[in-house]
Motif scaffolding. Structure first.
Motif, PDB file in Angstrom:
ATOM      1  N   LEU A   1       1.505   5.153  -6.444  1.00  0.00           N
ATOM      2  CA  LEU A   1       0.255   4.856  -5.742  1.00  0.00           C
ATOM      3  C   LEU A   1       0.373   3.630  -4.858  1.00  0.00           C
ATOM      4  O   LEU A   1      -0.178   3.595  -3.761  1.00  0.00           O
TER       5      LEU A   1
ATOM      6  N   ASN B   1      -9.362  -3.800  -9.437  1.00  0.00           N
ATOM      7  CA  ASN B   1      -9.797  -2.698  -8.576  1.00  0.00           C
ATOM      8  C   ASN B   1      -9.287  -1.374  -9.154  1.00  0.00           C
ATOM      9  O   ASN B   1      -8.118  -1.034  -8.982  1.00  0.00           O
TER      10      ASN B   1
ATOM     11  N   PHE C   1      -4.722  -3.224  -7.363  1.00  0.00           N
ATOM     12  CA  PHE C   1      -5.211  -2.220  -8.292  1.00  0.00           C
ATOM     13  C   PHE C   1      -5.162  -2.724  -9.736  1.00  0.00           C
ATOM     14  O   PHE C   1      -4.265  -3.467 -10.133  1.00  0.00           O
TER      15      PHE C   1
ATOM     16  N   PHE D   1       0.838  -1.203   0.000  1.00  0.00           N
ATOM     17  CA  PHE D   1       0.000   0.000   0.000  1.00  0.00           C
ATOM     18  C   PHE D   1       0.871   1.251   0.000  1.00  0.00           C
ATOM     19  O   PHE D   1       1.890   1.307   0.689  1.00  0.00           O
TER      20      PHE D   1
ATOM     21  N   ASP E   1      -8.152   7.062  -3.525  1.00  0.00           N
ATOM     22  CA  ASP E   1      -6.954   6.235  -3.342  1.00  0.00           C
ATOM     23  C   ASP E   1      -5.690   7.057  -3.566  1.00  0.00           C
ATOM     24  O   ASP E   1      -4.716   6.935  -2.809  1.00  0.00           O
ATOM     25  N   TRP E   2      -5.685   7.879  -4.617  1.00  0.00           N
ATOM     26  CA  TRP E   2      -4.517   8.726  -4.898  1.00  0.00           C
ATOM     27  C   TRP E   2      -4.307   9.750  -3.789  1.00  0.00           C
ATOM     28  O   TRP E   2      -3.181   9.994  -3.354  1.00  0.00           O
TER      29      TRP E   2
ATOM     30  N   SER F   1      -2.936   7.948  -0.598  1.00  0.00           N
ATOM     31  CA  SER F   1      -1.524   7.578  -0.742  1.00  0.00           C
ATOM     32  C   SER F   1      -0.629   8.807  -0.656  1.00  0.00           C
ATOM     33  O   SER F   1       0.395   8.799   0.046  1.00  0.00           O
TER      34      SER F   1
ATOM     35  N   PRO G   1      -8.273   2.256  -9.345  1.00  0.00           N
ATOM     36  CA  PRO G   1      -7.971   3.264  -8.318  1.00  0.00           C
ATOM     37  C   PRO G   1      -8.834   4.505  -8.491  1.00  0.00           C
ATOM     38  O   PRO G   1      -9.049   4.980  -9.611  1.00  0.00           O
ATOM     39  N   SER G   2      -9.330   5.009  -7.373  1.00  0.00           N
ATOM     40  CA  SER G   2     -10.158   6.212  -7.378  1.00  0.00           C
ATOM     41  C   SER G   2      -9.316   7.428  -7.000  1.00  0.00           C
ATOM     42  O   SER G   2      -8.150   7.300  -6.591  1.00  0.00           O
TER      43      SER G   2
ATOM     44  N   ASP H   1      -4.802  -1.232  -2.498  1.00  0.00           N
ATOM     45  CA  ASP H   1      -5.411  -0.175  -1.703  1.00  0.00           C
ATOM     46  C   ASP H   1      -5.292  -0.523  -0.224  1.00  0.00           C
ATOM     47  O   ASP H   1      -4.687  -1.534   0.147  1.00  0.00           O
TER      48      ASP H   1
END
Length: 216
Positions: free
Chosen positions: A151, A183, A161, A91, A189-190, A193, A185-186, A155
């Motif tokens: 990233l 998955n 991802f 992660f 998520d960014w 991170s 990434p949204s 997640d």
């Protein structure tokens, strides 16, 4: 694997552990490099060498901060970075790939500073060498796995991802990269991170400056 073994390892498979691991690793790296940078800079201000103790007469005595932080800051910091990466389990931004550039580029800055402030041409050549050593892994790895570097591979919940450009092998990789998941990434998520890495760096630099100043 037995039920007891699963329960003992389950604490690592939580979002809180992954987020904490990434935060701790970035904090540890920033703290270690901040202390090392200030120690090496202080040593450069003393002429590049100093000593303390022993039976001989000392021309330039090391400060308390140099004696305290120079020997262990890198080794303890790297150990803490590996511990945090072990907890993060993929992660967040790839701390292990940024640790090497961070170390050598920060030292390059010290040598460039000696060139600017003291006119030391040796600092120019060593600074260029250290900068090249630090940036080379980024040049090699970033094009091969840009999303995983910036990233992470999973997640906070541990779901792999999806990658528009799946990671490929590179000269620093000993084994093929793991397959991406589905998955997507949204933005969250960014943001998470980046916030974890940025927060860890800011906290580590702040504490490193205060700690060094309190000893110096």
């Amino acid at each position: 694997m037995t039920t007891d073994a699963r329960s003992r390892g389950a604490w690592r498979d939580t979002a809180a552990t992954r987020v904490f691991g990434s935060l701790f690793s970035w904090f540890s790296l920033a703290l270690a490099l901040t202390l090392l940078f200030q120690s090496v800079s202080a040593l450069a201000d003393l002429g590049g060498s100093c000593a303390r103790g022993g039976p001989y007469e000392i021309a330039v005595e090391c400060t308390d901060a140099i004696v305290l932080f120079t020997p262990w800051s890198v080794f303890v910091g790297i150990g803490a970075v590996f511990l945090g990466a072990w907890l993060a389990q993929g992660f967040g931004a790839a701390i292990l790939l940024f640790a090497w550039p961070g170390l050598f580029v920060s030292l390059a800055v010290v040598f460039f500073r000696s060139l600017i402030e003291y006119g030391d041409l040796t600092g120019l050549f060593i600074g260029i060498l250290f900068a090249a050593m630090g940036l080379a892994p980024l040049v090699l790895v970033l094009p091969a796995a840009p999303q995983r570097m910036l990233l992470g591979r999973v997640d906070a919940a541990g779901r792999a991802f999806w990658e528009a450009r799946p990671a490929r092998g590179h000269v620093l990789s000993r084994r093929p990269p793991r397959e991406p998941g589905d998955n997507h990434p949204s933005i969250g998520d960014w943001v998470l991170s980046a916030s974890v890495a940025g927060g860890g760096i800011a906290l580590g630099v702040w504490l490193g400056v205060l700690w060094f100043a309190s000893v110096a």
